[in-house]
Enzyme design. Structure first.
Site, short mmCIF file in Angstrom:
data_model
loop_
_atom_site.label_atom_id
_atom_site.label_comp_id
_atom_site.label_asym_id
_atom_site.label_seq_id
_atom_site.Cartn_x
_atom_site.Cartn_y
_atom_site.Cartn_z
N LYS A 22 -3.23 55.31 13.88
CA LYS A 22 -2.90 53.94 13.41
C LYS A 22 -2.81 52.95 14.57
O LYS A 22 -3.45 51.90 14.56
CB LYS A 22 -1.56 53.97 12.66
CG LYS A 22 -0.99 52.60 12.39
CD LYS A 22 0.32 52.65 11.65
CE LYS A 22 1.55 52.74 12.51
NZ LYS A 22 2.05 51.49 13.09
N ASN A 23 -1.99 53.29 15.57
CA ASN A 23 -1.72 52.30 16.61
C ASN A 23 -2.91 52.08 17.54
O ASN A 23 -2.98 51.07 18.22
CB ASN A 23 -0.45 52.67 17.38
CG ASN A 23 0.79 52.47 16.52
OD1 ASN A 23 0.74 51.77 15.50
ND2 ASN A 23 1.89 53.10 16.90
N CYS A 117 8.30 46.73 11.67
CA CYS A 117 9.54 47.44 11.33
C CYS A 117 10.72 46.81 12.07
O CYS A 117 10.57 46.32 13.18
CB CYS A 117 9.41 48.91 11.74
SG CYS A 117 8.17 49.79 10.79
N ARG A 122 12.88 42.33 18.70
CA ARG A 122 11.65 42.81 19.35
C ARG A 122 10.92 41.61 19.98
O ARG A 122 9.99 41.06 19.40
CB ARG A 122 10.74 43.52 18.33
CG ARG A 122 11.37 44.78 17.77
CD ARG A 122 10.51 45.43 16.72
NE ARG A 122 9.37 46.16 17.27
CZ ARG A 122 8.45 46.78 16.52
NH1 ARG A 122 8.55 46.75 15.20
NH2 ARG A 122 7.44 47.42 17.07
N ASP A 306 8.56 57.03 18.28
CA ASP A 306 8.02 57.13 16.92
C ASP A 306 8.14 58.54 16.34
O ASP A 306 7.80 58.77 15.17
CB ASP A 306 6.54 56.68 16.88
CG ASP A 306 6.42 55.20 17.16
OD1 ASP A 306 7.43 54.48 17.07
OD2 ASP A 306 5.29 54.74 17.47
N ARG A 398 2.02 52.92 5.14
CA ARG A 398 1.49 52.10 6.25
C ARG A 398 0.85 52.97 7.32
O ARG A 398 -0.05 52.50 8.02
CB ARG A 398 2.63 51.31 6.90
CG ARG A 398 3.16 50.18 6.06
CD ARG A 398 4.12 49.34 6.87
NE ARG A 398 3.55 49.09 8.18
CZ ARG A 398 4.22 48.70 9.24
NH1 ARG A 398 5.51 48.51 9.16
NH2 ARG A 398 3.62 48.50 10.40
#
Ligand code: EPU
Length: 430
Positions: A22-23, A117, A122, A306, A398
């Site tokens: 994903k990232n 999230c 952040r 994560d 997601r």
């Protein structure tokens, strides 16, 4: 709206194939803006963050063609350099990569602040400072829009105060077509930073040193299209490793890069799990009861934040006292209260959690507070005696492709249920 229903207590057994990262892919998709040509991306994970990113690119004028379930061809020749509104960016954090990509292509960008999230504050100050060093004048407009503008983006040395993944990626995107050389010091070293560098280089960029503290970018005038396959998802792989270990199971995890898994593997070994590495797969076999361990989350190659919630769930029943220190975010232990509802004995003090391993967890109705907290609830549900119902599972979608199908293949009793039916079932049971 659906809930996930898990009848726990069954060891996972069999094989599972990990999807694209994903990232990494969110950075790759943004990078397609940098060439007026077609880029094909394979090993595309079928997750909602990707669908939203493709929707954003399409809305902004890109020609987006899905090729089967796991590939896409994107041509951004007629891309629109106007405002990217909050309506499009609010869904996830990586939407801010459009700032770097648009600035890199057009020398200006106007993109609304991203969503993502909620783990506490952040900030994106390192991104902004990086853009300024590359020559951008930065202003903050109405509707949370950040505007970057420069006559001619120019390479520069950029020292990051912390090894931020997002800032490293955004500055790389902004710098690949800038005039001159950009040197990012204290760069993030995560596998997705390296994947983006490889992708940009296959588009004709000159990026060196990704995966080390120093990334050096020689700006080039033009980038071209390319064919590229995304790396496997380190965190999805780690989640299945943790799930196999937590249930006392034996699972072969396919499509992984074992080198990316080292910090996770090390902790599983400490817990008494057997981990065998092959070229592109890992076999995890676990004893009935795991041992305690201590974890501190850190930037890569340290233990990834994560994976912290998934290990929080796994350690809830490990023998002895485990300690987790969260080193990246201020507030990533919210999910622990859900584990306590399931019978966990856990105390959280700021960024430290102390977990006294209990004999077993008990199924309960719980919530997915965010993507990885949701993954932790799935693991807790698989471990627990009885039935666990997880609400707000759209967070899990997601980042995990077909998690229900993949776990069911491994022998889990897991299914989705429309929320209305779930309520009716409870009434009948009463
Ligand atoms: N930070 C700042 N200023 C900045 C940038 C970051 O203070 O300008 C701080 C953050 O507040 C945080 C730390 O630095 O405390 C690290 O943030 P980083 O920028 O590295 O994180 P990110 O780019 O926002 C990515 C992943 C996250 C993952 C982190 C850390 C994406 C899209 N997101 O976020 O992934 O937790 O790196 O590895 O790549 C997830 O997949 O569940 C997820 C949250």
């Amino acid at each position: 709206m659906e809930k996930m229903i898990i009848n726990g207590g069954r060891p996972l057994r069999g094989e599972v194939t990990v999807s694209g990262a994903k990232n990494a892919v969110l950075a790759l998709l943004s990078a397609t803006v940098l060439a007026k040509d077609t880029c094909r991306i394979d090993n595309l994970p079928n997750i909602s963050d990707v669908s939203i990113m493709l929707h954003i690119l399409h809305q902004l004028g890109a020609d987006v063609k899905r090729v089967g379930r796991h590939a896409v061809e994107i041509n951004t020749r007629y891309f629109n350099s106007g405002v990217v509104p909050h309506e499009l960016t609010k869904h996830f954090r990586a939407s801010y990569y459009l700032l770097g990509a648009l600035f890199g292509r057009f020398g200006h960008a106007r993109v609304a602040m991203p969503g993502g999230c909620d783990f506490g504050v952040r900030p994106i100050d390192q991104h902004i400072r990086g853009f300024e060093l590359l020559g951008a004048s930065v202003s903050f407009e109405e509707n949370a829009v950040i505007a970057l503008k420069s006559e001619q983006p120019s390479g520069a040395p950029v020292y990051l105060d912390m090894a931020s993944v997002g800032a490293t990626i955004n500055i790389m995107l902004a710098a690949v077509r800038a005039r001159g050389v950009t040197i990012i010091e204290n760069a993030a070293k995560e596998p997705h930073v390296v994947d983006l560098a490889n992708f940009l280089n296959s588009m004709g960029a000159d990026v060196r040193g990704a995966g080390t503290d120093v990334v050096k970018i020689h700006g080039v005038r033009e980038l071209h299209g390319c064919d590229y396959a995304t790396i496997p998802d380190q965190i999805e792989a780690g989640t299945y490793m943790a799930a196999a270990a937590a249930t006392g199971g034996e699972v072969l995890i396919r499509n992984v890069i074992p080198k990316h898994m080292e910090s996770i593997t090390a902790k599983l070994l400490e817990c008494g799990v057997t981990v065998e590495e092959f070229d592109d797969s890992i076999l995890v076999a676990a004893p009935h009861r795991l041992q305690r361990c201590k974890i501190k989350t850190q930037p890569h190659p340290g233990f990834p934040t994560d994976m912290q919630p998934q290990f929080g769930a796994l350690l809830a029943t490990a023998e002895g006292t485990s300690i987790i220190s969260e080193g990246i975010y201020d507030n990533r232990f919210r999910y622990m209260e859900q584990l306590v509802r399931m019978g966990g004995d856990i105390k959280v003090d700021g960024k430290v959690a102390v977990i006294e391993g209990v004999d077993h967890l008990k199924g309960a109705p719980v919530k997915a507070y965010d993507l990885r907290a949701g993954a932790a609830m799935v693991i807790a549900g698989l471990m627990a005696q009885g039935t666990t119902e997880i609400e707000d599972i759209e967070y899990i979608d997601r980042g995990y492709e077909d998690i229900v199908g993949k776990l069911a293949e491994l022998g889990a009793e897991i299914r989705l249920m429309p929320v209305v039916d779930a309520i009716r079932d409870v009434k009948v049971a009463n």
